[in-house]
Design a protein around this motif. Sequence first.
Motif, PDB file in Angstrom:
ATOM      1  N   LEU A   1       0.924  -0.986   0.102  1.00  0.00           N
ATOM      2  CA  LEU A   1      -0.407   0.327  -0.323  1.00  0.00           C
ATOM      3  C   LEU A   1       0.460   1.143  -0.070  1.00  0.00           C
ATOM      4  O   LEU A   1       0.458   2.752  -0.339  1.00  0.00           O
TER       5      LEU A   1
ATOM      6  N   ARG B   1      -1.233   2.775  -4.265  1.00  0.00           N
ATOM      7  CA  ARG B   1      -2.650   3.161  -3.582  1.00  0.00           C
ATOM      8  C   ARG B   1      -3.384   2.134  -3.426  1.00  0.00           C
ATOM      9  O   ARG B   1      -4.611   1.506  -2.848  1.00  0.00           O
TER      10      ARG B   1
ATOM     11  N   HIS C   1     -10.202  -0.594  -1.839  1.00  0.00           N
ATOM     12  CA  HIS C   1     -11.768   0.894  -1.962  1.00  0.00           C
ATOM     13  C   HIS C   1     -12.131   0.101  -0.599  1.00  0.00           C
ATOM     14  O   HIS C   1     -11.777  -0.904   0.100  1.00  0.00           O
TER      15      HIS C   1
ATOM     16  N   ASN D   1      -8.534  10.698   1.348  1.00  0.00           N
ATOM     17  CA  ASN D   1      -7.003   9.490   2.028  1.00  0.00           C
ATOM     18  C   ASN D   1      -7.624   9.259   2.860  1.00  0.00           C
ATOM     19  O   ASN D   1      -6.930   8.076   3.709  1.00  0.00           O
TER      20      ASN D   1
ATOM     21  N   TRP E   1      -7.377   5.290   2.381  1.00  0.00           N
ATOM     22  CA  TRP E   1      -5.703   5.036   2.248  1.00  0.00           C
ATOM     23  C   TRP E   1      -5.457   4.860   3.604  1.00  0.00           C
ATOM     24  O   TRP E   1      -5.009   4.017   3.973  1.00  0.00           O
TER      25      TRP E   1
END
Length: 309
Positions: free
Chosen positions: A154, A158, A163, A185, A188
Amino acid sequence: MTRPAGEAAPSVGVVIPTRGDRPVHLGVAVRAALEQEHPGRISVVVVADGAPHETVADRLAGVPTRAGRDVRVLPNCLTPGLPGARNTGIAASHTDLIAFCDDDDQWLPGKLAAQVAALAETGAEFASCGIEVEHGGHRVPRLAGATTVTEADLLRSRMVMVHSSTFLFRRGALWVDESAPCGQNEDWDFALRAARRHPLANVDRPLVRVRWGSSHYAARWGERIAGLEWMLARHAGLAADPRGAARVYGQLAFHHAALGHRREAGRWALRAFATRRSEPRAPIALAVAAGLIPAARVLSLLHDRGHGI
């Protein structure tokens, strides 16, 4: 998450934030969650953020429920925006597991069962899965090509298939960071923190349909810049991996170019080139900065192929 043989299936709380402006997609998202084949309880919590929760509840009044399946609509009682709405839903869910779904996305049949099985088999705290990107009449599967996702993965990329609408994790393990600027983000960052604790289990099949055309975040260039700078400040590993760093620098160059900030776009593009000569976002950003192609056109072409900038 290993459960003894014969123990009841884990209960799942599904958190769906909404602004109330996509009622048709929201109804599809809620129904798809409730219709998952899972022997345990599924409790959907729709969190209205910036819209009257009574109005959202009225629009969902016709969604069928049954024993072991329920829907609640609550107002966001924490920080306004997506991170606060997600945390409101987590706090309201008294279930073994928490799952996220955006209000314009749709779980496909078998999603929940496959991920619950992956958690049980691996002992992981967190599971993701492949997605099917829908944009402009096109549907493109995006897969990780692996059954495990690590923090290093990661940081390097990304990994759009990891998701937020695929997230399934043990309740209490993680909360969304509400300091994410304009919610950029936060997903993420969430996945990175989860992977730092334990590698993510990944079901590498497209089990969530992600609709990019209706995203609230597609072209908010200034917010995207702030979100990337926030990530660089929080995750030192991003700058340590040449491929991951060049990717972020190229994105910053592109977003500045979209805003007409030619000098900043050039500065970040040069930094991307210096970090990784083959970084493709840098020349794209320079083309946008030079006025050769609009940023929105670049995104549209990429989204048709299931990719983002």
